[in-house]
Design a protein around this motif. Structure first.
Motif, PDB file in Angstrom:
ATOM      1  N   ASP A 174       0.858  -1.208   0.000  1.00  0.00           N
ATOM      2  CA  ASP A 174       0.000   0.000   0.000  1.00  0.00           C
ATOM      3  C   ASP A 174       0.884   1.243   0.000  1.00  0.00           C
ATOM      4  O   ASP A 174       0.633   2.200  -0.710  1.00  0.00           O
ATOM      5  CB  ASP A 174      -0.924   0.008   1.226  1.00  0.00           C
ATOM      6  CG  ASP A 174      -1.866  -1.188   1.222  1.00  0.00           C
ATOM      7  OD1 ASP A 174      -1.949  -1.846   0.160  1.00  0.00           O
ATOM      8  OD2 ASP A 174      -2.469  -1.471   2.260  1.00  0.00           O
ATOM      9  N   GLY A 175       1.939   1.202   0.802  1.00  0.00           N
ATOM     10  CA  GLY A 175       2.804   2.379   0.919  1.00  0.00           C
ATOM     11  C   GLY A 175       3.513   2.692  -0.384  1.00  0.00           C
ATOM     12  O   GLY A 175       3.874   3.830  -0.641  1.00  0.00           O
ATOM     13  N   PHE A 176       3.652   1.670  -1.243  1.00  0.00           N
ATOM     14  CA  PHE A 176       4.449   1.849  -2.451  1.00  0.00           C
ATOM     15  C   PHE A 176       3.664   2.548  -3.550  1.00  0.00           C
ATOM     16  O   PHE A 176       4.213   3.003  -4.520  1.00  0.00           O
ATOM     17  CB  PHE A 176       4.947   0.479  -2.938  1.00  0.00           C
ATOM     18  CG  PHE A 176       6.221   0.565  -3.730  1.00  0.00           C
ATOM     19  CD1 PHE A 176       7.420   0.871  -3.095  1.00  0.00           C
ATOM     20  CD2 PHE A 176       6.219   0.364  -5.096  1.00  0.00           C
ATOM     21  CE1 PHE A 176       8.590   0.966  -3.824  1.00  0.00           C
ATOM     22  CE2 PHE A 176       7.395   0.450  -5.829  1.00  0.00           C
ATOM     23  CZ  PHE A 176       8.580   0.745  -5.194  1.00  0.00           C
ATOM     24  N   THR A 177       2.335   2.605  -3.407  1.00  0.00           N
ATOM     25  CA  THR A 177       1.549   3.168  -4.518  1.00  0.00           C
ATOM     26  C   THR A 177       1.457   4.688  -4.389  1.00  0.00           C
ATOM     27  O   THR A 177       0.578   5.292  -4.959  1.00  0.00           O
ATOM     28  CB  THR A 177       0.119   2.576  -4.504  1.00  0.00           C
ATOM     29  OG1 THR A 177      -0.441   2.848  -3.207  1.00  0.00           O
ATOM     30  CG2 THR A 177       0.140   1.079  -4.741  1.00  0.00           C
ATOM     31  N   THR A 178       2.399   5.289  -3.654  1.00  0.00           N
ATOM     32  CA  THR A 178       2.352   6.760  -3.574  1.00  0.00           C
ATOM     33  C   THR A 178       2.757   7.329  -4.935  1.00  0.00           C
ATOM     34  O   THR A 178       3.221   6.604  -5.795  1.00  0.00           O
ATOM     35  CB  THR A 178       3.386   7.271  -2.539  1.00  0.00           C
ATOM     36  OG1 THR A 178       4.676   6.828  -2.975  1.00  0.00           O
ATOM     37  CG2 THR A 178       3.079   6.724  -1.158  1.00  0.00           C
ATOM     38  N   SER A 179       2.667   8.652  -5.078  1.00  0.00           N
ATOM     39  CA  SER A 179       2.848   9.296  -6.396  1.00  0.00           C
ATOM     40  C   SER A 179       4.174   8.892  -7.039  1.00  0.00           C
ATOM     41  O   SER A 179       4.203   8.224  -8.053  1.00  0.00           O
ATOM     42  CB  SER A 179       2.832  10.804  -6.223  1.00  0.00           C
ATOM     43  OG  SER A 179       3.915  11.164  -5.368  1.00  0.00           O
ATOM     44  N   ILE A 180       5.283   9.240  -6.393  1.00  0.00           N
ATOM     45  CA  ILE A 180       6.590   9.035  -7.049  1.00  0.00           C
ATOM     46  C   ILE A 180       6.860   7.546  -7.250  1.00  0.00           C
ATOM     47  O   ILE A 180       7.162   7.075  -8.341  1.00  0.00           O
ATOM     48  CB  ILE A 180       7.704   9.650  -6.170  1.00  0.00           C
ATOM     49  CG1 ILE A 180       7.608  11.164  -6.231  1.00  0.00           C
ATOM     50  CG2 ILE A 180       9.068   9.159  -6.611  1.00  0.00           C
ATOM     51  CD1 ILE A 180       8.598  11.874  -5.344  1.00  0.00           C
ATOM     52  N   LEU A 181       6.684   6.763  -6.182  1.00  0.00           N
ATOM     53  CA  LEU A 181       7.062   5.341  -6.280  1.00  0.00           C
ATOM     54  C   LEU A 181       6.099   4.622  -7.224  1.00  0.00           C
ATOM     55  O   LEU A 181       6.510   3.799  -8.040  1.00  0.00           O
ATOM     56  CB  LEU A 181       7.037   4.701  -4.887  1.00  0.00           C
ATOM     57  CG  LEU A 181       8.022   5.308  -3.888  1.00  0.00           C
ATOM     58  CD1 LEU A 181       8.010   4.529  -2.584  1.00  0.00           C
ATOM     59  CD2 LEU A 181       9.438   5.346  -4.454  1.00  0.00           C
TER      60      LEU A 181
ATOM     61  N   GLU B 154       8.940  -1.612   9.099  1.00  0.00           N
ATOM     62  CA  GLU B 154       8.278  -1.338   7.803  1.00  0.00           C
ATOM     63  C   GLU B 154       8.274   0.157   7.465  1.00  0.00           C
ATOM     64  O   GLU B 154       8.626   0.539   6.333  1.00  0.00           O
ATOM     65  CB  GLU B 154       6.828  -1.860   7.833  1.00  0.00           C
ATOM     66  CG  GLU B 154       6.713  -3.372   7.668  1.00  0.00           C
ATOM     67  CD  GLU B 154       7.048  -4.140   8.948  1.00  0.00           C
ATOM     68  OE1 GLU B 154       7.137  -3.492  10.017  1.00  0.00           O
ATOM     69  OE2 GLU B 154       7.287  -5.349   8.866  1.00  0.00           O
ATOM     70  N   LEU B 155       7.892   0.998   8.429  1.00  0.00           N
ATOM     71  CA  LEU B 155       7.873   2.440   8.116  1.00  0.00           C
ATOM     72  C   LEU B 155       9.286   2.934   7.770  1.00  0.00           C
ATOM     73  O   LEU B 155       9.462   3.611   6.750  1.00  0.00           O
ATOM     74  CB  LEU B 155       7.278   3.238   9.287  1.00  0.00           C
ATOM     75  CG  LEU B 155       5.767   3.112   9.426  1.00  0.00           C
ATOM     76  CD1 LEU B 155       5.269   3.808  10.695  1.00  0.00           C
ATOM     77  CD2 LEU B 155       5.055   3.702   8.205  1.00  0.00           C
ATOM     78  N   PRO B 156      10.299   2.558   8.565  1.00  0.00           N
ATOM     79  CA  PRO B 156      11.667   2.970   8.167  1.00  0.00           C
ATOM     80  C   PRO B 156      12.043   2.480   6.761  1.00  0.00           C
ATOM     81  O   PRO B 156      12.650   3.209   5.983  1.00  0.00           O
ATOM     82  CB  PRO B 156      12.551   2.317   9.224  1.00  0.00           C
ATOM     83  CG  PRO B 156      11.667   2.181  10.413  1.00  0.00           C
ATOM     84  CD  PRO B 156      10.303   1.910   9.866  1.00  0.00           C
TER      85      PRO B 156
ATOM     86  N   MET C 204      13.098   3.678   1.082  1.00  0.00           N
ATOM     87  CA  MET C 204      12.818   3.407  -0.344  1.00  0.00           C
ATOM     88  C   MET C 204      12.405   4.687  -1.059  1.00  0.00           C
ATOM     89  O   MET C 204      12.821   4.934  -2.197  1.00  0.00           O
ATOM     90  CB  MET C 204      11.731   2.332  -0.484  1.00  0.00           C
ATOM     91  CG  MET C 204      12.242   0.942  -0.164  1.00  0.00           C
ATOM     92  SD  MET C 204      11.070  -0.335  -0.653  1.00  0.00           S
ATOM     93  CE  MET C 204       9.873  -0.214   0.669  1.00  0.00           C
ATOM     94  N   ASP C 205      11.640   5.548  -0.373  1.00  0.00           N
ATOM     95  CA  ASP C 205      11.239   6.804  -1.012  1.00  0.00           C
ATOM     96  C   ASP C 205      12.477   7.666  -1.286  1.00  0.00           C
ATOM     97  O   ASP C 205      12.701   8.119  -2.412  1.00  0.00           O
ATOM     98  CB  ASP C 205      10.253   7.550  -0.090  1.00  0.00           C
ATOM     99  CG  ASP C 205       9.636   8.754  -0.789  1.00  0.00           C
ATOM    100  OD1 ASP C 205       8.432   8.735  -1.070  1.00  0.00           O
ATOM    101  OD2 ASP C 205      10.403   9.701  -1.077  1.00  0.00           O
ATOM    102  N   ALA C 206      13.305   7.830  -0.266  1.00  0.00           N
ATOM    103  CA  ALA C 206      14.491   8.700  -0.411  1.00  0.00           C
ATOM    104  C   ALA C 206      15.456   8.135  -1.458  1.00  0.00           C
ATOM    105  O   ALA C 206      16.039   8.881  -2.259  1.00  0.00           O
ATOM    106  CB  ALA C 206      15.196   8.849   0.927  1.00  0.00           C
ATOM    107  N   ILE C 207      15.622   6.797  -1.465  1.00  0.00           N
ATOM    108  CA  ILE C 207      16.524   6.175  -2.443  1.00  0.00           C
ATOM    109  C   ILE C 207      15.959   6.338  -3.855  1.00  0.00           C
ATOM    110  O   ILE C 207      16.658   6.768  -4.779  1.00  0.00           O
ATOM    111  CB  ILE C 207      16.724   4.683  -2.114  1.00  0.00           C
ATOM    112  CG1 ILE C 207      17.502   4.527  -0.812  1.00  0.00           C
ATOM    113  CG2 ILE C 207      17.440   3.956  -3.261  1.00  0.00           C
ATOM    114  CD1 ILE C 207      17.417   3.122  -0.214  1.00  0.00           C
TER     115      ILE C 207
END
Ligand SMILES: NC(=O)c1ccc(NCc2ccccc2N2CCOCC2)nc1
Length: 254
Positions: free
Chosen positions: A15-22, A150-152, A157-160
């Motif tokens: 779920d967290g991965f479906t954000t805009s950028i990722l 998971e949150l970390p 993953m977002d920053a990378i």
């Protein structure tokens, strides 16, 4: 870039991965994510992944075997995809309060890897023996305690991902460059020109790009000096010429 996450809560990661950028980068095929449920690798009938800590103490620990087998399965998948057998040294990042603190520099370094495996601990952590066997990088996202890794992992993953070529459109990537020079961001404004009686700084309306650049650097330096003096000092050390030029300019104006 292939992200592989070993977790007891794969849906949280997906779920967290479906954000805009990722999400967009995944659609472009630049990034891919697999979330592997460690519980799928238990050999116990009751899907047990945790047990009491030897030596006593509160809470439970994740057992070594399911973590190890889940990680081996991921590594085998990578070797199959890359058609290499055995020599793959994949980086396995363990999110833990006892790790090195994550930074933009580490994000840039990790963005050069083709595959990254994130190991997300729960309960009070994971049996030390499997960590020594598989973990290459112990990383913390900051000095605070969370319920799981998971949150970390999603933060990392977002920053990378933002440092992986093609993930950011070119209009967005300019933004990160300014931060990358080790200074904090300058204040930003958009329409309307006057909001609640507050005007946008004149220089930003002037169309004079050199003046805008100068104003932005001054604001970044002021904010960095105030909020993160250690960042300011290291920037000043490697930008002596800036202060020399500034002093000369002020001399002329006097
Ligand atoms: N700062 C961070 O990057 C960070 C990362 C993880 C995390 N928690 C999961 C965890 C993972 C590994 C070991 C212990 C724990 N913890 C479990 C809960 O109890 C405390 C220890 N918390 C903060």
């Amino acid at each position: 870039m292939f992200f592989h996450v070993l977790t007891l809560f794969p849906d949280m990661i997906r779920d967290g991965f479906t954000t805009s950028i990722l999400g967009r980068a995944a659609e472009k095929g630049i990034l891919s994510l697999e979330a592997v449920n460690i519980r799928d690798y238990t050999k116990s009938r009751h899907k047990k992944v945790d047990d009491y800590p030897y030596g006593g103490g509160a809470g439970m620990l994740m057992q070594a075997q399911p973590v190890y087998d889940a990680c081996q399965a991921v590594i085998e998948g990578i070797q199959t995809r890359k058609k290499t057998a055995g020599e793959e040294k994949v980086r396995v990042i363990y999110l833990t309060p006892t790790g090195q603190v994550f930074s933009q520099q580490l994000a840039r370094e990790l963005a050069r890897e083709e595959d990254l495996i994130f190991l997300c601990g729960h309960y009070e952590g994971i049996d030390e023996r499997v960590l020594q066997r598989i973990v290459t990088d112990y990383v913390s996202i900051g000095d605070y305690v969370l319920t799981g890794g998971e949150l970390p992992a999603m933060v990392m993953m977002d920053a990378i991902a933002r440092n992986v070529p093609g993930v950011l459109g070119n209009e967005e990537s300019a933004q990160t460059e300014s931060f990358d020079d080790g200074l904090l961001e300058y204040p930003q404004y958009t329409r309307p020109e006057i909001w609640e009686g507050e005007r946008v700084p004149e220089v930003l309306l002037s169309g004079d790009h050199a003046k805008v650049e100068e104003w932005r650097l001054e604001k970044s330096l002021a904010k960095t000096k105030e909020v993160r003096p250690e960042l300011y000092e290291s920037w000043a050390e490697s930008h002596q010429e800036y202060f020399v030029k500034k002093a000369k300019k002020e001399e002329r104006l006097r």
